[in-house]
Design a protein around this motif. Structure first.
Motif, short mmCIF file in Angstrom:
data_model
loop_
_atom_site.label_atom_id
_atom_site.label_comp_id
_atom_site.label_asym_id
_atom_site.label_seq_id
_atom_site.Cartn_x
_atom_site.Cartn_y
_atom_site.Cartn_z
N LEU A 23 -2.05 -9.49 -8.65
CA LEU A 23 -2.10 -8.48 -7.70
C LEU A 23 -2.51 -8.93 -6.13
O LEU A 23 -1.86 -8.18 -5.16
CB LEU A 23 -3.10 -7.48 -8.13
N ASP A 24 -3.48 -9.93 -5.94
CA ASP A 24 -3.86 -10.18 -4.58
C ASP A 24 -2.79 -10.80 -4.03
O ASP A 24 -2.26 -10.56 -2.83
CB ASP A 24 -5.01 -11.16 -4.55
N ALA A 26 0.68 -10.49 -4.85
CA ALA A 26 1.65 -9.58 -4.74
C ALA A 26 1.79 -8.88 -3.50
O ALA A 26 2.62 -8.21 -2.78
CB ALA A 26 1.55 -8.64 -5.80
N ILE A 27 0.27 -8.35 -2.87
CA ILE A 27 0.28 -7.85 -1.51
C ILE A 27 1.07 -8.46 -0.61
O ILE A 27 1.88 -7.80 0.24
CB ILE A 27 -1.18 -7.47 -1.17
N TYR A 65 4.71 -3.93 -8.96
CA TYR A 65 4.75 -3.31 -7.60
C TYR A 65 4.03 -2.13 -7.50
O TYR A 65 3.07 -1.92 -6.48
CB TYR A 65 6.40 -3.02 -7.25
N THR A 68 0.35 -2.87 -7.68
CA THR A 68 -0.11 -3.51 -6.39
C THR A 68 -0.58 -2.52 -5.30
O THR A 68 -1.36 -2.52 -4.75
CB THR A 68 0.89 -4.39 -5.84
N HIS A 71 -3.61 -1.24 -6.42
CA HIS A 71 -4.63 -2.40 -5.85
C HIS A 71 -4.92 -2.08 -4.48
O HIS A 71 -6.23 -2.33 -4.32
CB HIS A 71 -4.05 -3.51 -6.25
#
Length: 231
Positions: A23-24, A26-27, A65, A68, A71
Motif C-alpha cells: 500500500l505504501d 503503491a501510493i 488501486y 490504496t 489507505h
C-alpha cells in the motif's frame, strides 16, 4: 547465561507487514505512472515483495488501486481525525440546543485549516498529492472512496462552520463555494508547489515556511469572520 531468543513473528503479522508495504509503495507508483502505466511487477518491486502478493492480498491490480485510495484516506484521517471527531461532537451538541458561537466556530475552522496546511505542505503529502491530482483529473471508483471518507465530511464540516461565521445557511451554494475556496487556498501550496517556491523566493519549504502558511490560514479565517461581523 544464553540470550533469550524472541519468538518469530506470527504469519498474520508478516502478512500485515507485506500488505502495508504494498500500500505504501503503491501510493508513489500509481501517483507517478497512473493505473495504466503501473505494472504489477513495478508495484511488487517498489514494495520489495513477491509478485504473487498482489493477487493474494488484493485480488488484482485494480483491487490494490482501490485499497490504496482507502489507505490514503486513512493517512489523511490520522492527521485530522481526532480534531474532526471533536468538532463533529460539538456540532452534534449544538444540534441539541448548545449553540456554537462565532468565536468558537472561528477557533474550530482555524484549527482545522492550520492542521491541513501542515499536512498539505509537509513531505508526507507529496506522494499522496500525485495520486489525488490524477483522480481529480480523471476520477475513478478510487475517487469515490477518498471523497466519501475524507473530502465530503471535511467540506461539510468546514461549510457548517463557515456558515456560522458568515451568518448564512451552511448548506447554501454560496457557503459551500466559500468553504471550497478556503480549503483550496491551502491546497495550492502542494499542487502548485514549484510555483509557490518560485513566486515567494523560497529555496525550500521547511518548518519556517510551514509556520508562515499556518499564520496565513488563520488570517484567511479571520477575514471570513470579519466579513460576517460586518453583516
Amino acid at each position: 547465561m544464553s540470550k533469550r531468543q524472541s519468538s518469530p513473528p506470527a504469519s498474520s503479522d508478516r502478512g500485515d507487514a507485506t500488505r502495508e508495504k504494498l500500500l505504501d509503495a503503491a501510493i508513489g507508483v500509481f501517483g507517478r505512472y497512473g493505473f495504466d502505466g503501473a505494472s504489477t511487477r513495478m508495484l511488487a518491486e517498489a514494495a520489495g515483495v513477491n509478485l504473487q502478493a498482489i493477487p493474494y492480498y488484493f485480488g488484482n491490480k485494480e483491487g490494490l488501486y482501490i485499497a490504496t485510495a482507502d489507505h490514503i484516506a486513512t493517512i489523511i484521517g490520522s492527521h485530522v481525525g481526532a480534531q474532526a471527531a471533536r468538532i463533529r461532537q460539538r456540532l452534534a451538541e449544538a444540534g441539541n440546543g448548545a449553540a456554537i458561537g462565532r468565536d468558537e466556530a472561528q477557533a474550530f475552522v482555524t484549527e482545522l485549516m492550520q492542521t491541513m496546511a501542515s499536512l498539505f505542505i509537509g513531505p508526507v503529502s507529496e506522494p499522496l498529492a500525485r495520486f489525488l491530482i490524477r483522480e481529480q483529473m480523471e476520477p475513478t471508483e478510487a475517487f469515490e472512496h477518498i471523497f466519501g471518507r475524507v473530502m465530503k465530511p471535511m467540506l461539510e464540516m468546514v461549510g457548517t462552520l463557515v456558515g456560522i461565521l458568515l451568518r448564512e445557511d451552511g448548506r447554501s451554494e454560496h457557503v459551500r463555494l466559500r468553504a471550497f475556496s478556503l480549503v483550496g487556498g491551502l491546497m495550492v501550496f502542494r499542487v502548485a508547489h514549484a510555483a509557490v517556491k518560485r513566486q515567494l523566493a523560497w529555496d525550500a519549504i521547511g518548518p519556517e515556511q510551514v509556520e508562515t502558511v499556518r499564520r496565513h490560514a488563520a488570517a484567511l479565517v479571520a477575514a471570513l469572520a470579519a466579513e460576517g461581523e460586518r453583516r
